[in-house]
Design a protein around this motif. Structure first.
Motif, PDB file in Angstrom:
ATOM      1  N   ILE A  44      40.832  38.018   5.628  1.00 28.04           N
ATOM      2  CA  ILE A  44      40.536  37.185   6.796  1.00 28.04           C
ATOM      3  C   ILE A  44      41.780  36.928   7.631  1.00 28.04           C
ATOM      4  CG2 ILE A  44      39.906  34.830   7.475  1.00 28.04           C
ATOM      5  CD1 ILE A  44      37.718  34.920   5.348  1.00 28.04           C
ATOM      6  N   GLY A  45      42.891  36.611   7.009  1.00 31.18           N
ATOM      7  CA  GLY A  45      44.124  36.321   7.732  1.00 31.18           C
ATOM      8  C   GLY A  45      44.603  37.461   8.616  1.00 31.18           C
ATOM      9  N   PRO A  46      44.769  38.676   8.064  1.00 32.86           N
ATOM     10  CA  PRO A  46      45.243  39.774   8.921  1.00 32.86           C
ATOM     11  C   PRO A  46      44.291  40.127  10.050  1.00 32.86           C
ATOM     12  CG  PRO A  46      44.675  40.572   6.712  1.00 32.86           C
ATOM     13  CD  PRO A  46      44.711  39.079   6.653  1.00 32.86           C
ATOM     14  N   PHE A  47      42.979  40.042   9.814  1.00 31.43           N
ATOM     15  CA  PHE A  47      42.044  40.374  10.887  1.00 31.43           C
ATOM     16  C   PHE A  47      42.053  39.319  11.986  1.00 31.43           C
ATOM     17  CE2 PHE A  47      40.041  43.368   7.865  1.00 31.43           C
ATOM     18  CZ  PHE A  47      39.996  44.474   8.698  1.00 31.43           C
ATOM     19  N   ALA A  48      42.134  38.054  11.602  1.00 34.69           N
ATOM     20  CA  ALA A  48      42.182  37.005  12.617  1.00 34.69           C
ATOM     21  C   ALA A  48      43.448  37.137  13.460  1.00 34.69           C
ATOM     22  CB  ALA A  48      42.126  35.630  11.952  1.00 34.69           C
ATOM     23  N   LEU A  49      44.557  37.422  12.819  1.00 32.26           N
ATOM     24  CA  LEU A  49      45.811  37.550  13.560  1.00 32.26           C
ATOM     25  C   LEU A  49      45.789  38.771  14.474  1.00 32.26           C
ATOM     26  CD1 LEU A  49      48.435  36.038  13.863  1.00 32.26           C
ATOM     27  CD2 LEU A  49      49.460  37.535  12.136  1.00 32.26           C
ATOM     28  N   THR A  50      45.184  39.857  14.022  1.00 35.46           N
ATOM     29  CA  THR A  50      45.032  41.028  14.894  1.00 35.46           C
ATOM     30  C   THR A  50      44.269  40.673  16.154  1.00 35.46           C
ATOM     31  OG1 THR A  50      45.123  42.605  13.056  1.00 35.46           O
ATOM     32  CG2 THR A  50      44.038  43.343  15.072  1.00 35.46           C
ATOM     33  N   ALA A  51      43.179  39.928  15.992  1.00 31.08           N
ATOM     34  CA  ALA A  51      42.382  39.540  17.154  1.00 31.08           C
ATOM     35  C   ALA A  51      43.185  38.672  18.117  1.00 31.08           C
ATOM     36  CB  ALA A  51      41.120  38.805  16.705  1.00 31.08           C
ATOM     37  N   LEU A  52      44.001  37.787  17.570  1.00 33.63           N
ATOM     38  CA  LEU A  52      44.738  36.852  18.418  1.00 33.63           C
ATOM     39  C   LEU A  52      45.909  37.501  19.140  1.00 33.63           C
ATOM     40  CD1 LEU A  52      44.730  33.707  16.094  1.00 33.63           C
ATOM     41  CD2 LEU A  52      43.468  33.997  18.239  1.00 33.63           C
ATOM     42  N   ILE A  53      46.601  38.441  18.496  1.00 38.17           N
ATOM     43  CA  ILE A  53      47.794  39.015  19.128  1.00 38.17           C
ATOM     44  C   ILE A  53      47.522  40.328  19.836  1.00 38.17           C
ATOM     45  CG2 ILE A  53      49.318  37.909  17.457  1.00 38.17           C
ATOM     46  CD1 ILE A  53      49.684  40.626  16.115  1.00 38.17           C
ATOM     47  N   SER A  54      46.305  40.833  19.744  1.00 40.25           N
ATOM     48  CA  SER A  54      46.002  42.090  20.438  1.00 40.25           C
ATOM     49  C   SER A  54      44.819  41.906  21.382  1.00 40.25           C
ATOM     50  CB  SER A  54      45.743  43.216  19.422  1.00 40.25           C
ATOM     51  OG  SER A  54      44.668  42.881  18.568  1.00 40.25           O
ATOM     52  N   THR A  55      43.610  41.920  20.829  1.00 35.75           N
ATOM     53  CA  THR A  55      42.413  41.870  21.669  1.00 35.75           C
ATOM     54  C   THR A  55      42.394  40.656  22.593  1.00 35.75           C
ATOM     55  OG1 THR A  55      41.180  43.012  19.934  1.00 35.75           O
ATOM     56  CG2 THR A  55      39.905  41.901  21.641  1.00 35.75           C
ATOM     57  N   PHE A  56      42.584  39.457  22.029  1.00 36.70           N
ATOM     58  CA  PHE A  56      42.462  38.252  22.848  1.00 36.70           C
ATOM     59  C   PHE A  56      43.711  37.941  23.650  1.00 36.70           C
ATOM     60  CE2 PHE A  56      42.356  33.653  23.621  1.00 36.70           C
ATOM     61  CZ  PHE A  56      41.156  33.587  24.317  1.00 36.70           C
ATOM     62  N   MET A  57      44.846  38.546  23.299  1.00 41.39           N
ATOM     63  CA  MET A  57      46.075  38.246  24.015  1.00 41.39           C
ATOM     64  C   MET A  57      45.976  38.636  25.488  1.00 41.39           C
ATOM     65  SD  MET A  57      48.969  36.768  23.822  1.00 41.39           S
ATOM     66  CE  MET A  57      49.340  36.620  22.070  1.00 41.39           C
ATOM     67  N   LEU A  58      45.227  39.690  25.779  1.00 42.12           N
ATOM     68  CA  LEU A  58      45.024  40.077  27.179  1.00 42.12           C
ATOM     69  C   LEU A  58      44.402  38.931  27.970  1.00 42.12           C
ATOM     70  CD1 LEU A  58      43.773  43.777  27.155  1.00 42.12           C
ATOM     71  CD2 LEU A  58      45.610  42.846  28.564  1.00 42.12           C
ATOM     72  N   THR A  59      43.393  38.307  27.388  1.00 40.81           N
ATOM     73  CA  THR A  59      42.706  37.226  28.087  1.00 40.81           C
ATOM     74  C   THR A  59      43.596  35.986  28.192  1.00 40.81           C
ATOM     75  OG1 THR A  59      40.550  38.020  27.327  1.00 40.81           O
ATOM     76  CG2 THR A  59      40.680  35.731  28.057  1.00 40.81           C
ATOM     77  N   TYR A  60      44.209  35.597  27.086  1.00 47.39           N
ATOM     78  CA  TYR A  60      45.009  34.375  27.098  1.00 47.39           C
ATOM     79  C   TYR A  60      46.247  34.500  27.984  1.00 47.39           C
ATOM     80  CZ  TYR A  60      47.981  30.535  25.709  1.00 47.39           C
ATOM     81  OH  TYR A  60      48.791  29.439  25.743  1.00 47.39           O
ATOM     82  N   ALA A  61      46.998  35.579  27.812  1.00 51.33           N
ATOM     83  CA  ALA A  61      48.256  35.720  28.544  1.00 51.33           C
ATOM     84  C   ALA A  61      48.021  35.837  30.048  1.00 51.33           C
ATOM     85  CB  ALA A  61      49.036  36.924  28.027  1.00 51.33           C
ATOM     86  N   THR A  62      46.999  36.571  30.457  1.00 49.70           N
ATOM     87  CA  THR A  62      46.723  36.668  31.892  1.00 49.70           C
ATOM     88  C   THR A  62      46.224  35.343  32.443  1.00 49.70           C
ATOM     89  OG1 THR A  62      44.528  37.581  31.384  1.00 49.70           O
ATOM     90  CG2 THR A  62      46.290  39.153  31.870  1.00 49.70           C
ATOM     91  N   ALA A  63      45.558  34.542  31.596  1.00 45.10           N
ATOM     92  CA  ALA A  63      45.071  33.231  32.054  1.00 45.10           C
ATOM     93  C   ALA A  63      46.214  32.272  32.340  1.00 45.10           C
ATOM     94  CB  ALA A  63      44.127  32.633  31.019  1.00 45.10           C
ATOM     95  N   ILE A  64      47.358  32.450  31.690  1.00 46.84           N
ATOM     96  CA  ILE A  64      48.481  31.536  31.919  1.00 46.84           C
ATOM     97  C   ILE A  64      49.530  32.144  32.850  1.00 46.84           C
ATOM     98  CG2 ILE A  64      48.138  30.390  29.704  1.00 46.84           C
ATOM     99  CD1 ILE A  64      50.556  31.904  28.621  1.00 46.84           C
ATOM    100  N   GLY A  65      49.200  33.285  33.472  1.00 45.45           N
ATOM    101  CA  GLY A  65      50.066  33.776  34.528  1.00 45.45           C
ATOM    102  C   GLY A  65      50.728  35.122  34.340  1.00 45.45           C
ATOM    103  N   TYR A  66      50.571  35.764  33.191  1.00 43.19           N
ATOM    104  CA  TYR A  66      51.171  37.089  33.007  1.00 43.19           C
ATOM    105  C   TYR A  66      50.360  38.148  33.734  1.00 43.19           C
ATOM    106  CZ  TYR A  66      54.202  35.318  29.266  1.00 43.19           C
ATOM    107  OH  TYR A  66      55.144  34.628  28.536  1.00 43.19           O
ATOM    108  N   ALA A  67      51.045  39.184  34.202  1.00 44.18           N
ATOM    109  CA  ALA A  67      50.360  40.342  34.775  1.00 44.18           C
ATOM    110  C   ALA A  67      49.783  41.193  33.647  1.00 44.18           C
ATOM    111  CB  ALA A  67      51.333  41.177  35.610  1.00 44.18           C
TER     112      ALA A  67
END
Length: 459
Positions: free
Chosen positions: A258-281
């Motif tokens: 569970i830990g490695p899969f959750a972290l993969t989702a947070l630093i890869s798949t969802f990072m696009l959404t989160y980082a662009t939401a706070i101002g990154y290109a």
């Protein structure tokens, strides 16, 4: 003619070239499967909300797109159960050929799928259907590819060779990220009109190469041995029923992942959404994803090989504690709005993720007997993927839907999942060096014994 293999010592190929060919086949298959599967996740963040759910507002459209992402994860345990059953009954190789074909065809069909503007509600329905097929395919791929390597390898080097196979995950992600990056260089109108399709269509080329290589490998020697030693009148039984009859190892296998899969989702798949939401290109985040893929390409085989020396539990536990310690600092780096610090945070996250993820191949394989190993390892891994990776983007996306772009809840989620992995691996017995030909998965680990060279098999 060489004597029959000892029931206590796994049969392995006398020719090292065979093991290298098996490892290459598993590596290529994993590359293709993860290229296709992770490509969808990236496109879900970039365009699927707009193209397939246009009547929703942008944020809700993104959540809906991640809902189809979760559909793929929900299908993964189903694929693990189905392909695990037949993989334990009929053999590993045939199931691997079938999973690769299913994945390639589903990805190609996504690439030619009309959008909502052309065929209406049928578009998202078909998108979900093809995503389910992808999930079923990858649900059967990982364990089969892992077992082909682990069951061929020297017991003292299972981690090393499993690490070679698991390099397919970052390579597949790297290829998918490169493909999306190149496609996103197009003008926005062209990217939405046809550019997003090109990476999916490219999967047909990868499929042809992968099937050619996969058809050349031989069946697992441990599976052949299990078939030969089975009594003539003995019914093979239902692998899933046997696994569920003693569910402790299945529960632990799921919790460890569970830990490695959750972290993969947070630093890869969802990072696009989160980082662009706070101002990154988008291009800045894609650069970070490329570098995290390269990091995984190096760290996964290193941590996997390390587990041969210090044990599976020690490596996974180190990664789990790393998540607990670094979750808040990683998000602090991301929140600094600096591209360089964003990349540093993502790379740090990838390192601790790799420590948790890398030993899973040999660990889960060594937790189950040969006759149920495909089923047990598949279900443990895919249930972890469903819980840790399938629903994390949806949950994180719901935070943004309320206009909440704070990172603290995301860091807390990472910490909780890391603690779940730590607790599970603490409750799991060390498996390094375990005799894979033993049918009792609870048997204590044994150091591998050297067989006489006259038998033609290496200890």
């Amino acid at each position: 003619m060489s004597p029959a293999p000892s029931p206590h010592v796994p049969e392995r190929p006398s020719n090292p070239a065979l093991l290298r060919r098996v490892a290459l086949s598993s590596l290529l298959g994993t590359v293709i499967e993860y290229y296709d599967f992770l490509l969808y996740g990236t496109m879900a963040a970039l365009v699927f909300g707009e193209l397939f759910f246009p009547e929703s507002d942008p944020t809700v459209g993104t959540i809906a797109a991640f809902g189809t992402l979760a559909a793929g994860y929900v299908a993964r345990p189903l694929g693990g159960a189905v392909f695990g059953h037949f993989g334990d009954r009929l053999g590993r190789k045939s199931m691997l050929v079938l999973t690769m074909a299913l994945m390639g065809v589903a990805s190609f069909l996504i690439g030619v799928l009309p959008t909502y503007g052309t065929i209406g509600v049928a578009a998202p329905v078909l998108l979900v259907l093809f995503r389910v097929v992808q999930g079923v395919a990858i649900g059967g791929e990982w364990a089969g590819a892992t077992l082909m390597v682990v069951e061929h390898a020297d017991p003292r080097r299972r981690g090393l060779w499993s690490g070679v196979m698991q390099m397919g995950s970052p390579i597949g992600f790297l290829l998918s990220t490169v493909a999306v990056t190149l496609a996103s260089l197009l003008p926005r109108e062209s990217f939405l009109a046809w550019g997003w399709r090109v990476p999916f269509l490219f999967s047909a080329v990868l499929l042809g190469i992968g099937l050619y290589v996969r058809m050349t490998i031989t069946e697992s020697p441990l599976f052949r041995q299990a078939v030969q030693t089975r009594g003539a009148g003995e019914a093979p039984g239902v692998p899933l029923a046997q696994v569920l009859r003693r569910p402790r190892n299945l529960v632990l296998a799921c919790a460890v992942g569970i830990g490695p899969f959750a972290l993969t989702a947070l630093i890869s798949t969802f990072m696009l959404t989160y980082a662009t939401a706070i101002g990154y290109a988008t291009s800045e985040v894609m650069t970070g994803l490329l570098l995290t893929s390269v990091t995984g390409l190096v760290s996964i085989p290193l941590f996997s090989a390390l587990s041969d020396r210090v044990g599976r539990r020690a490596v996974v536990m180190g990664g789990a504690f790393g998540v607990v310690l670094l979750a808040f600092p990683v998000y602090a780096l991301v929140d600094a709005r600096s591209p360089a610090l964003l990349i540093l945070g993502m790379v740090l996250g990838q390192v601790v993720q790799s420590a948790m993820y890398a030993p899973l191949g040999p660990l889960l394989s060594e937790m189950f007997g040969t006759r149920v190993r495909y089923t047990g390892a598949s279900l443990g891994y895919q249930l972890a993927a469903l819980i840790g990776g399938g629903f994390t983007p949806m949950f994180a996306g719901s935070l943004l839907s309320a206009g909440d772009a704070r990172s603290a809840p995301l860091a807390v989620l990472a910490v909780v999942c890391g603690l779940v992995t730590a607790l599970a691996v603490w409750r799991t017995a060390e498996t390094r060096g375990r005799d894979l030909s033993a049918e009792d998965p609870e048997a204590p680990a044994k150091q591998p014994r050297t067989r006489p060279t006259s038998t033609g098999a290496e200890a």
